[in-house]
Design an enzyme around this catalytic site. Structure first.
Site, PDB file in Angstrom:
ATOM      1  N   GLU A  40       1.340   0.499  -6.134  1.00 30.28           N
ATOM      2  CA  GLU A  40       1.769   0.556  -5.210  1.00 30.28           C
ATOM      3  C   GLU A  40       3.143   1.057  -6.107  1.00 30.28           C
ATOM      4  O   GLU A  40       4.019   0.318  -7.200  1.00 30.28           O
ATOM      5  CB  GLU A  40       2.268  -0.652  -4.857  1.00 30.28           C
ATOM      6  CG  GLU A  40       3.599  -0.525  -3.607  1.00 30.28           C
ATOM      7  CD  GLU A  40       3.823  -1.905  -3.151  1.00 30.28           C
ATOM      8  OE1 GLU A  40       4.787  -1.903  -2.255  1.00 30.28           O
ATOM      9  OE2 GLU A  40       3.149  -2.482  -3.634  1.00 30.28           O
ATOM     10  N   ARG A  44      11.682   3.982  -3.373  1.00 25.89           N
ATOM     11  CA  ARG A  44      12.917   2.753  -3.599  1.00 25.89           C
ATOM     12  C   ARG A  44      14.242   3.925  -5.052  1.00 25.89           C
ATOM     13  O   ARG A  44      15.396   3.948  -4.799  1.00 25.89           O
ATOM     14  CB  ARG A  44      13.237   1.458  -4.548  1.00 25.89           C
ATOM     15  CG  ARG A  44      12.982   1.053  -3.431  1.00 25.89           C
ATOM     16  CD  ARG A  44      12.874  -0.849  -4.230  1.00 25.89           C
ATOM     17  NE  ARG A  44      11.704  -1.707  -3.512  1.00 25.89           N
ATOM     18  CZ  ARG A  44      11.530  -2.765  -3.705  1.00 25.89           C
ATOM     19  NH1 ARG A  44      11.780  -4.052  -5.006  1.00 25.89           N
ATOM     20  NH2 ARG A  44      10.347  -3.551  -2.682  1.00 25.89           N
ATOM     21  N   LYS A 128       0.006  -7.121   4.459  1.00 31.37           N
ATOM     22  CA  LYS A 128       1.377  -7.670   3.287  1.00 31.37           C
ATOM     23  C   LYS A 128       2.289  -8.883   3.183  1.00 31.37           C
ATOM     24  O   LYS A 128       2.587  -9.280   4.406  1.00 31.37           O
ATOM     25  CB  LYS A 128       2.125  -6.676   2.627  1.00 31.37           C
ATOM     26  CG  LYS A 128       3.403  -7.011   1.775  1.00 31.37           C
ATOM     27  CD  LYS A 128       4.140  -5.691   1.550  1.00 31.37           C
ATOM     28  CE  LYS A 128       5.312  -6.091   0.595  1.00 31.37           C
ATOM     29  NZ  LYS A 128       6.180  -5.323   0.209  1.00 31.37           N
TER      30      LYS A 128
END
Length: 207
Positions: A40, A44, A128
């Site tokens: 993953e 950012r 999640k």
């Protein structure tokens, strides 16, 4: 590929922040050498989408997804970059509705029973649990099991070598995610063998 299939690829999903595109392939190779099959990459940094594209092309055997997806536009960008799945830190009704029109498996983040119910309204059952440790961790997940028996979770946030085994024993946990596999100082110093060893140790602990 469906979201449940994504969560069943591996017991561990490394959460990676790419600050230098030049290190992305070396990092992915170090993790793959340690047995990791899925990554993953968080959106950012400005390098993230390009890193997803690069790793997807150079390492087709690795399933690469995008993290920190905050809206439908980012979801579309991740898909166009070659991501095979997407993970968001949270969920709202607008995002859930718009995401259904984008053909990319979405694993949204939830913390509360109310957020879980919202996810289920949109038939999102692979979630999640974030931030895991500061939201009650294992005890909260145990509490979710009876009323939300159809849901599978990937807890992230505060997960590390010391607690992955305990999380993975829960019936409603398919895998765990975290950044402990890729310490920033090891990446900066290009200590790829050490990252491989962390991956190997983590996978061994997950069994």
């Amino acid at each position: 590929m469906q979201a449940r299939e994504v969560l069943e690829i591996s017991k561990i999903i490394p959460v990676i922040t790419i600050d230098d595109l030049k290190t992305s392939i070396d990092l992915a190779q170090a993790l793959a050498k340690g047995g990791i099959k899925i990554l993953e990459i968080t959106l950012r940094t400005k390098e993230a989408l390009e890193a997803i594209n690069l790793i997807s092309q150079e390492m087709p055997d690795i399933i690469v997804g995008a993290g920190t997806i905050l809206n439908a536009k980012m979801l579309e960008q991740a898909k166009n970059a070659g991501a095979k799945f997407a993970i968001s830190p949270g969920l709202n009704a607008i995002f859930a509705k718009e995401a259904k029109a984008i053909d990319l498996p979405l694993i949204p983040g939830v913390t509360t029973a109310g957020e879980l119910m919202l996810a289920l309204e949109f038939d999102l059952k692979n979630l999640k649990f974030f931030p895991a440790e500061s939201s009650g961790g294992i005890q909260t997940l145990k509490s979710f099991l009876a009323p939300f028996s159809s849901v599978k979770f990937c807890p992230t946030g505060g997960i590390n070598l010391n607690n992955i085994k305990e999380y993975l024993t829960l019936k409603n946990v398919a895998c765990v995610g975290g950044s402990w596999l890729t310490p920033k100082e090891l990446i900066i110093n290009k200590q790829w063998d050490e990252i491989t060893q962390i991956a190997q140790k983590s996978l061994a602990r997950s069994q």
